[in-house]
Scaffold this active site. Structure first.
Site, PDB file in Angstrom:
ATOM      1  N   GLU A   1      47.638 -33.426   4.467  1.00  0.00           N
ATOM      2  CA  GLU A   1      47.853 -34.853   4.190  1.00  0.00           C
ATOM      3  C   GLU A   1      48.208 -35.086   2.726  1.00  0.00           C
ATOM      4  O   GLU A   1      48.887 -36.053   2.396  1.00  0.00           O
ATOM      5  CB  GLU A   1      46.603 -35.678   4.567  1.00  0.00           C
TER       6      GLU A   1
ATOM      7  N   HIS B   1      42.530 -10.274  16.150  1.00  0.00           N
ATOM      8  CA  HIS B   1      42.901  -9.935  17.517  1.00  0.00           C
ATOM      9  C   HIS B   1      43.689 -11.071  18.161  1.00  0.00           C
ATOM     10  O   HIS B   1      43.733 -11.193  19.382  1.00  0.00           O
ATOM     11  CB  HIS B   1      41.636  -9.605  18.315  1.00  0.00           C
TER      12      HIS B   1
ATOM     13  N   LYS C   1      49.439 -45.125  13.839  1.00  0.00           N
ATOM     14  CA  LYS C   1      48.384 -46.149  13.893  1.00  0.00           C
ATOM     15  C   LYS C   1      48.958 -47.454  14.438  1.00  0.00           C
ATOM     16  O   LYS C   1      48.356 -48.109  15.288  1.00  0.00           O
ATOM     17  CB  LYS C   1      47.823 -46.409  12.492  1.00  0.00           C
TER      18      LYS C   1
HETATM   19  O1  PA5 Z   1      42.181 -38.585   4.017  1.00  0.00           O
HETATM   20  C1  PA5 Z   1      42.294 -39.686   4.521  1.00  0.00           C
HETATM   21  O2  PA5 Z   1      42.462 -40.711   3.852  1.00  0.00           O
HETATM   22  C2  PA5 Z   1      42.216 -39.857   6.020  1.00  0.00           C
HETATM   23  O3  PA5 Z   1      42.131 -38.641   6.688  1.00  0.00           O
HETATM   24  C3  PA5 Z   1      41.002 -40.694   6.386  1.00  0.00           C
HETATM   25  O4  PA5 Z   1      39.840 -40.026   5.970  1.00  0.00           O
HETATM   26  C4  PA5 Z   1      40.931 -40.949   7.901  1.00  0.00           C
HETATM   27  O5  PA5 Z   1      42.113 -41.524   8.351  1.00  0.00           O
HETATM   28  C5  PA5 Z   1      39.764 -41.857   8.215  1.00  0.00           C
HETATM   29  O6  PA5 Z   1      39.878 -43.029   7.489  1.00  0.00           O
HETATM   30  P1  PA5 Z   1      38.675 -44.012   7.297  1.00  0.00           P
HETATM   31  O7  PA5 Z   1      37.640 -43.313   6.486  1.00  0.00           O
HETATM   32  O8  PA5 Z   1      39.245 -45.203   6.609  1.00  0.00           O
HETATM   33  O9  PA5 Z   1      38.159 -44.341   8.662  1.00  0.00           O
END
Ligand code: PA5
Length: 476
Positions: free
Chosen positions: A302, A331, A445
């Site tokens: 990310e 393996h 989303k």
């Molecule tokens: O790294 C990030 O920002 C995302 O992976 C969030 O942690 C994830 O989408 C969850 O978001 P939130 O904590 O707002 O529920």
């Protein structure tokens, strides 16, 4: 005096990085990095460290200062003391950065099979992390637990993530059915200190809350209350964890590349990426560290997988992170890594001292085929297999490196977390991307909101249904 206050002990717990097999004179000129290329990267490391230092502030890169949050630690430890003995189970609801770090800490720092141990051996509640909305999985977890003896921690920085809030609705209903009025005592919310639907609900219903500091993004939040609160409730030494992270911070400030672990690892991976080695495998030879690699997989993906550069150029850049586990995946995956396309860098994680050696008894007479194992131990075996695999890969011209962790404990885990975060932040600088946003996650989303009929997303719902109807490609 805590052991981490002793400078010699800290030094003995220092994580090291062996990058011999990343170099051109080992894996070949077209597969490895030359000294000249490393010399060129040295200046960029200095620039990256300077930029990170400038941006290190409560409103920007606040994750960098998480090792030093004295007030939050006092609050978390105070709460853990308050509820000692009250709960048998802690159930964390969250996803992505709000769950992966908790799971990583649980796997790394609790005894193996802790949830299956009897309460007097465990001495702390069991910990469960639900980070998916597979209906059977969620409902089975609730059927296993007793609402009267369960603390539900709902973690969402935004306070609006679909999966987490759906789980919250179900868990709240489950608690309410049995506990009625006292439901609120069984829910803790970890969220933004001021805004978001979860913050509002928590305020209205009187839940205990802990804050995700504003300048800390989800995937960089494991050392905030997000990871620390569940960890403290199940008896993990969070002060030592943060001391380890502070030590990682100290190591990451080394100005020259030869001594800067996250800088060297980021530089080598970056150079490899531009040679076409675009898949980055993290392969711990430790069951305890498997989920830490899973946490890293999200951090890397990310943070670095981006369409645009920070100065507005279209890049579509980012190494693909892959998690593998030694020896299990020898393996499963190593055949591909040794003989398949030369598009990978493999980073092993070695543990020098395991919590147990597990000696192997001698084989019986007539068992010549396995007699060589007698007198060794499982600890020796796992490390020998790692070394052998690293050498075989290097022999085949496949670059690989090894993080060397002296032993798995809160100090080294905190240190490793911080070093991997720094490696990611430096990589963001090298790839010229914003490592702290995730615009690519938004489209999915929005489509989910549209499909579930959220007000304000009607147009997207119509568009989605029309496009899907126009492209039927089903095998029936
Ligand atoms: O790294 C990030 O920002 C995302 O992976 C969030 O942690 C994830 O989408 C969850 O978001 P939130 O904590 O707002 O529920």
């Amino acid at each position: 005096m805590a052991r981490y206050e002793d400078a010699d002990w800290r030094e003995s717990m220092r994580i090291r990085y062996d990058y011999t097999h990343m170099l051109a004179d080992v894996v070949g000129e077209h597969r490895g990095t030359t000294q000249g290329q490393l010399d060129e990267m040295a200046g960029r490391l200095t620039a990256a460290i300077d930029v990170l230092r400038l941006r290190r502030s409560p409103n920007d890169l606040a994750w960098m200062d998480l090792p030093y949050q004295k007030d939050s630690i006092a609050e978390i430890l105070g709460y853990a003391r308050e509820v000692e003995g009250v709960y048998d189970d802690v159930l964390v609801l969250g996803i992505g950065g709000s769950a992966l770090g908790v799971t990583a800490l649980k796997s790394a720092l609790l005894p193996y099979y802790a949830n299956y141990m009897s309460p007097d051996v465990r001495r702390h509640p069991r910990l469960w992390v639900l980070d998916n909305v597979d209906p059977g999985w969620v409902m089975a977890a609730l059927r296993l637990l007793d609402p009267e003896r369960t603390l539900v921690i709902v973690t969402s920085k935004s306070g609006s993530t679909t999966e987490t809030m759906a789980q919250f609705l179900i868990a709240r209903g489950w608690l309410q059915e049995r506990l009625g009025e006292s439901t609120a005592c069984h829910i803790v919310a970890i969220t933004d200190p001021e805004q978001g639907p979860l913050r509002e609900i928590a305020g209205r219903e009187g839940y205990r809350t802990f804050a995700v500091p504003p300048g800390v993004g989800g995937r960089f939040s494991v050392l905030s209350s997000v990871g620390l609160l569940p960890a403290a409730l199940v008896g993990i030494d969070i002060e030592e964890l943060l001391a380890g992270a502070a030590y990682g911070d100290e190591l990451a400030q080394a100005p020259d590349l030869q001594h800067n672990l996250p800088g060297m690892a980021a530089a080598l991976q970056h150079l490899a990426y531009h040679r076409g080695q675009r898949i980055s495998v993290l392969m711990p030879y430790s069951q305890h560290l498997r989920d830490l690699a899973d946490w890293w997989r999200q951090l890397w993906a990310e943070s670095l997988g981006k369409k645009m550069s920070t100065d507005g150029r279209r890049l579509n850049v980012g190494p693909t992170p892959v998690l593998a586990l030694g020896t299990t995946d020898q393996h499963s995956q190593i055949q591909l890594y040794v003989e398949g396309p030369p598009d990978k860098v493999i980073s092993f994680v070695a543990v020098e001292r395991f919590e147990e050696e597990a000696p192997l008894p001698p084989a019986r007479p007539k068992e010549e085929g396995i007699a060589y194992l007698g007198g060794h131990s499982l600890a020796e075996l796992i490390n020998a297999e790692r070394e052998a695999t690293a050498m075989a890969l290097a022999e085949a011209g496949r670059p690989n490196a090894t993080y060397i962790v002296p032993e798995v404990n809160p100090f080294t885990v905190g240190q490793f977390i911080y070093l991997l975060e720094m490696q990611t932040a430096i990589s963001g600088f090298l790839y010229s991307v914003n490592a702290y946003d995730q615009p690519g996650v938004e489209a999915g989303k929005v489509a989910t909101y549209a499909l579930l009929g959220r007000p304000g997303y009607e147009a997207q719902a119509i568009e989605l249904r029309t496009t899907q109807a126009a492209r039927p490609r089903h095998i029936v």
